[in-house]
Design a protein around this motif. Structure first.
Motif, mmCIF file in Angstrom:
data_model
loop_
_atom_site.group_PDB
_atom_site.id
_atom_site.type_symbol
_atom_site.label_atom_id
_atom_site.label_comp_id
_atom_site.label_asym_id
_atom_site.label_seq_id
_atom_site.Cartn_x
_atom_site.Cartn_y
_atom_site.Cartn_z
ATOM 1 N N ASP A 116 -46.020 -95.716 50.409
ATOM 2 C CA ASP A 116 -44.873 -96.319 49.714
ATOM 3 C C ASP A 116 -45.324 -96.998 48.421
ATOM 4 O OD1 ASP A 116 -43.198 -95.447 51.705
ATOM 5 O OD2 ASP A 116 -43.138 -97.377 52.770
ATOM 6 N N ALA A 117 -46.447 -97.707 48.500
ATOM 7 C CA ALA A 117 -46.967 -98.387 47.309
ATOM 8 C C ALA A 117 -47.420 -97.370 46.264
ATOM 9 C CB ALA A 117 -48.127 -99.298 47.713
ATOM 10 N N ALA A 118 -48.047 -96.274 46.727
ATOM 11 C CA ALA A 118 -48.492 -95.234 45.795
ATOM 12 C C ALA A 118 -47.305 -94.582 45.097
ATOM 13 C CB ALA A 118 -49.308 -94.177 46.552
ATOM 14 N N ARG A 119 -46.212 -94.411 45.833
ATOM 15 C CA ARG A 119 -45.012 -93.802 45.234
ATOM 16 C C ARG A 119 -44.336 -94.747 44.240
ATOM 17 N NH1 ARG A 119 -42.742 -89.366 47.478
ATOM 18 N NH2 ARG A 119 -40.593 -90.127 47.352
ATOM 19 N N ASP A 120 -44.704 -96.034 44.312
ATOM 20 C CA ASP A 120 -44.225 -96.995 43.315
ATOM 21 C C ASP A 120 -45.132 -97.023 42.086
ATOM 22 O OD1 ASP A 120 -42.000 -97.774 44.721
ATOM 23 O OD2 ASP A 120 -43.010 -99.435 45.744
ATOM 24 N N GLY A 121 -46.122 -96.146 42.073
ATOM 25 C CA GLY A 121 -46.984 -96.038 40.907
ATOM 26 C C GLY A 121 -48.268 -96.829 40.981
ATOM 27 N N ARG A 122 -48.581 -97.419 42.137
ATOM 28 C CA ARG A 122 -49.805 -98.200 42.262
ATOM 29 C C ARG A 122 -50.966 -97.277 42.628
ATOM 30 N NH1 ARG A 122 -48.406 -102.751 46.389
ATOM 31 N NH2 ARG A 122 -50.621 -103.229 46.029
ATOM 32 N N THR A 123 -52.029 -97.327 41.846
ATOM 33 C CA THR A 123 -53.134 -96.384 42.044
ATOM 34 C C THR A 123 -54.128 -96.836 43.115
ATOM 35 O OG1 THR A 123 -54.314 -97.425 40.205
ATOM 36 C CG2 THR A 123 -52.982 -95.481 39.703
ATOM 37 N N ALA A 124 -54.286 -98.154 43.299
ATOM 38 C CA ALA A 124 -55.257 -98.624 44.297
ATOM 39 C C ALA A 124 -54.892 -98.143 45.705
ATOM 40 C CB ALA A 124 -55.379 -100.147 44.254
ATOM 41 N N PRO A 125 -53.629 -98.295 46.140
ATOM 42 C CA PRO A 125 -53.267 -97.742 47.457
ATOM 43 C C PRO A 125 -53.451 -96.226 47.538
ATOM 44 C CG PRO A 125 -51.611 -99.315 46.710
ATOM 45 C CD PRO A 125 -52.513 -99.061 45.548
ATOM 46 N N LEU A 126 -53.204 -95.544 46.415
ATOM 47 C CA LEU A 126 -53.391 -94.090 46.419
ATOM 48 C C LEU A 126 -54.862 -93.745 46.623
ATOM 49 C CD1 LEU A 126 -52.243 -91.279 46.108
ATOM 50 C CD2 LEU A 126 -52.325 -91.553 43.619
ATOM 51 N N GLY A 127 -55.735 -94.493 45.952
ATOM 52 C CA GLY A 127 -57.158 -94.267 46.145
ATOM 53 C C GLY A 127 -57.587 -94.517 47.584
ATOM 54 N N MET A 171 -59.505 -108.245 60.278
ATOM 55 C CA MET A 171 -58.627 -107.798 59.205
ATOM 56 C C MET A 171 -57.853 -106.571 59.672
ATOM 57 S SD MET A 171 -59.660 -106.721 55.300
ATOM 58 C CE MET A 171 -58.405 -106.141 54.176
ATOM 59 N N THR A 172 -56.542 -106.585 59.485
ATOM 60 C CA THR A 172 -55.707 -105.478 59.937
ATOM 61 C C THR A 172 -55.877 -104.263 59.026
ATOM 62 O OG1 THR A 172 -54.083 -107.075 60.735
ATOM 63 C CG2 THR A 172 -53.364 -104.791 60.484
ATOM 64 N N ALA A 173 -56.043 -103.080 59.650
ATOM 65 C CA ALA A 173 -56.190 -101.851 58.864
ATOM 66 C C ALA A 173 -54.884 -101.527 58.164
ATOM 67 C CB ALA A 173 -56.598 -100.708 59.794
ATOM 68 N N PRO A 174 -54.947 -100.980 56.952
ATOM 69 C CA PRO A 174 -53.718 -100.652 56.226
ATOM 70 C C PRO A 174 -52.939 -99.544 56.930
ATOM 71 C CG PRO A 174 -55.652 -99.728 55.134
ATOM 72 C CD PRO A 174 -56.160 -100.616 56.222
ATOM 73 N N VAL A 175 -51.638 -99.673 56.921
ATOM 74 C CA VAL A 175 -50.785 -98.648 57.502
ATOM 75 C C VAL A 175 -50.569 -97.554 56.460
ATOM 76 C CG1 VAL A 175 -48.511 -98.172 58.455
ATOM 77 C CG2 VAL A 175 -49.649 -100.367 58.939
ATOM 78 N N PRO A 176 -50.884 -96.288 56.786
ATOM 79 C CA PRO A 176 -50.746 -95.220 55.788
ATOM 80 C C PRO A 176 -49.369 -95.162 55.136
ATOM 81 C CG PRO A 176 -51.997 -94.423 57.658
ATOM 82 C CD PRO A 176 -51.531 -95.797 58.022
ATOM 83 N N GLN A 177 -48.320 -95.388 55.925
ATOM 84 C CA GLN A 177 -46.977 -95.303 55.335
ATOM 85 C C GLN A 177 -46.791 -96.400 54.282
ATOM 86 O OE1 GLN A 177 -44.498 -92.805 56.039
ATOM 87 N NE2 GLN A 177 -43.932 -93.700 54.063
ATOM 88 N N ASP A 178 -47.321 -97.616 54.547
ATOM 89 C CA ASP A 178 -47.221 -98.692 53.564
ATOM 90 C C ASP A 178 -47.998 -98.345 52.298
ATOM 91 O OD1 ASP A 178 -45.716 -100.073 55.392
ATOM 92 O OD2 ASP A 178 -47.373 -101.347 56.082
ATOM 93 N N LEU A 179 -49.196 -97.770 52.490
ATOM 94 C CA LEU A 179 -49.990 -97.359 51.333
ATOM 95 C C LEU A 179 -49.264 -96.284 50.539
ATOM 96 C CD1 LEU A 179 -53.553 -97.161 52.947
ATOM 97 C CD2 LEU A 179 -52.737 -98.900 51.353
#
Length: 329
Positions: free
Chosen positions: A11-22, A1-9
Motif C-alpha cells: 500500500d505504501a509503495a503504491r503511494d509512491g514511497r520507494t523504501a517500502p518497495l525496496g 520488533m514486529t515484521a512488516p506486513v507485505p500488504q502494508d508495504l
C-alpha cells in the motif's frame, strides 16, 4: 520488533514511497513464507505494466542503453522501474552496483525506481524470484518494468523470457566464432540492437543478423525482430529503439497475443514452481536414512538410477517403494 506486513508495504509503495518497495523486493530475494505473502498480495494488482528484458554480453552497453531508455520513457512522463539481475553474486553489489551508478541521472527522479537483485534463498533461484519481483514493481504502479541482466548465461536467458519484449544487445564486429551463441540469442530476441554503432563493423554486423533472421527456423509467429543501431553513450538511436519496442507491443496486442503470451508464461511459472518444490522435497528425503540407503545402493551399482528414482517418487506419493526390478516411469 514486529515484521512488516507485505500488504502494508505494498500500500505504501503504491503511494509512491520507494523504501517500502525496496523492502518488498528484499523479501522476494530472501524467499520463504514472507516472499509468498508478498507474491499473494502483489499478484491481483499486477498486469498493467509493460515489461521489457534487456540482455547481451557483458560490456555491450546494456546499462547505458537502459538509462537512455528510461530517459526516453520519462520524457513521456511514464513511470519506470528497473530491475538489474545478477545471478553471479549472492549480494547486490559488485559490477551491478557500478551499472547502477551509470544510471545516476535518474536517481533523484521520483518517477524512477532502480534496484539490483541477486538471490539468497528463494526457492528456484532467480528464475522464479525475478518474475515475482517484476510483479511487485508492476503492482506498485509503474508503467514500465525494465529487467536488465549482466550476461547471457542460461539463468539470464530464462529471466528475460519472463517479459513481454526481449531486447538482445550486441556490438559491431561480433565474430563468427560465436555463431552458436548468436543463434541462441536470436531465438529469444524480439528486438535486436547493435549498440556502439559508431564503431567499425556496423554494416557487417547488421547484415550478419539480417541473414541469420532470413534463415532462422524459429520464426513462424509472424514477428521478425527489427535490427536497431544505437550509440547509447550519446543517446543516438534510442528513439528508434523505443519505436521498435512499441511496434512489438502493438503486434502483441493484435489478435490478443499479449494476453495469450502472458498466460502461457504464468503457467510455465507454475510448472517451474512445482518442479522446484518437488526437487526440494526429494532433496530433503535424500537426507533421511531410508533414502540415503537408496543412494548408497546406486553408488554400489546395486540399484540403477531409474529404479532409484522410482523408489523416491513412490515415497513422495506416500506409497510403498516399488521393487528395484519394476519398470521405470
Amino acid at each position: 520488533m514486529t515484521a512488516p506486513v507485505p500488504q502494508d508495504l505494498l500500500d505504501a509503495a503504491r503511494d509512491g514511497r520507494t523504501a517500502p518497495l525496496g523492502r518488498l523486493v528484499s523479501l522476494v530475494e530472501r524467499g520463504g513464507p514472507a516472499a509468498r505473502d508478498v507474491a499473494r498480495a502483489a499478484y491481483p494488482l499486477s498486469g498493467a505494466a509493460y515489461t521489457v528484458g534487456i540482455t547481451g554480453a557483458p560490456g555491450a552497453g546494456k546499462s547505458t542503453l537502459t538509462g537512455r531508455l528510461v530517459g526516453a520513457l520519462r520524457s513521456r512522463e511514464d513511470r519506470v522501474a528497473v530491475l538489474a539481475v545478477d545471478p553471479s553474486s549472492p549480494y547486490s553489489g559488485g559490477a551491478i552496483l557500478g551499472d547502477r551508478v551509470r544510471m545516476h541521472d535518474h536517481v533523484l527522479d521520483d518517477g524512477v525506481f532502480i534496484r539490483s537483485m541477486a538471490t539468497r534463498g528463494h526457492l528456484g533461484g532467480l528464475s522464479l524470484a525475478a518474475p515475482e519481483a517484476v510483479r511487485v514493481l508492476d503492482a506498485a504502479g509503474y508503467d514500465w518494468v525494465l529487467l536488465e541482466t549482466v550476461g547471457v548465461g542460461q539463468v539470464e536467458l530464462d529471466v528475460t523470457q519472463t517479459v513481454d519484449t526481449t531486447i538482445v544487445v550486441v556490438n559491431p564486429g561480433w565474430g563468427d566464432d560465436v555463431q552458436a551463441a548468436k543463434a541462441g540469442l536470436l531465438e529469444i530476441a524480439d528486438v535486436l540492437v547493435v549498440n556502439k554503432a559508431d564503431r567499425p563493423g556496423l554494416d557487417e554486423t547488421r547484415m550478419d543478423l539480417e541473414n541469420m533472421l532470413d534463415t532462422s527456423t524459429t520464426a513462424g509467429d509472424g514477428w521478425r525482430p527489427p535490427v536497431v543501431a544505437t550509440v547509447a553513450a550519446d543517446g543516438g538511436g534510442v528513439d528508434d529503439l523505443l519505436t521498435a519496442i512499441e511496434g512489438h507491443r502493438a503486434w502483441l496486442a493484435g489478435e490478443d497475443r499479449l494476453a495469450a503470451a502472458r498466460a502461457a508464461r504464468l503457467w510455465d511459472e507454475v510448472e517451474s514452481i512445482l518442479a522446484a518444490r518437488l526437487r526440494r522435497r526429494a532433496q530433503r528425503m535424500l537426507t533421511d536414512d531410508g533414502i540415503a540407503s537408496v543412494r548408497s545402493r546406486v553408488g554400489a551399482r546395486d540399484l540403477d538410477p531409474w529404479s532409484a528414482s522410482d523408489r523416491i517418487l513412490a515415497a513422495l506419493d506416500g506409497g510403498a517403494p516399488p521393487a528395484p526390478s519394476d519398470p521405470g516411469a
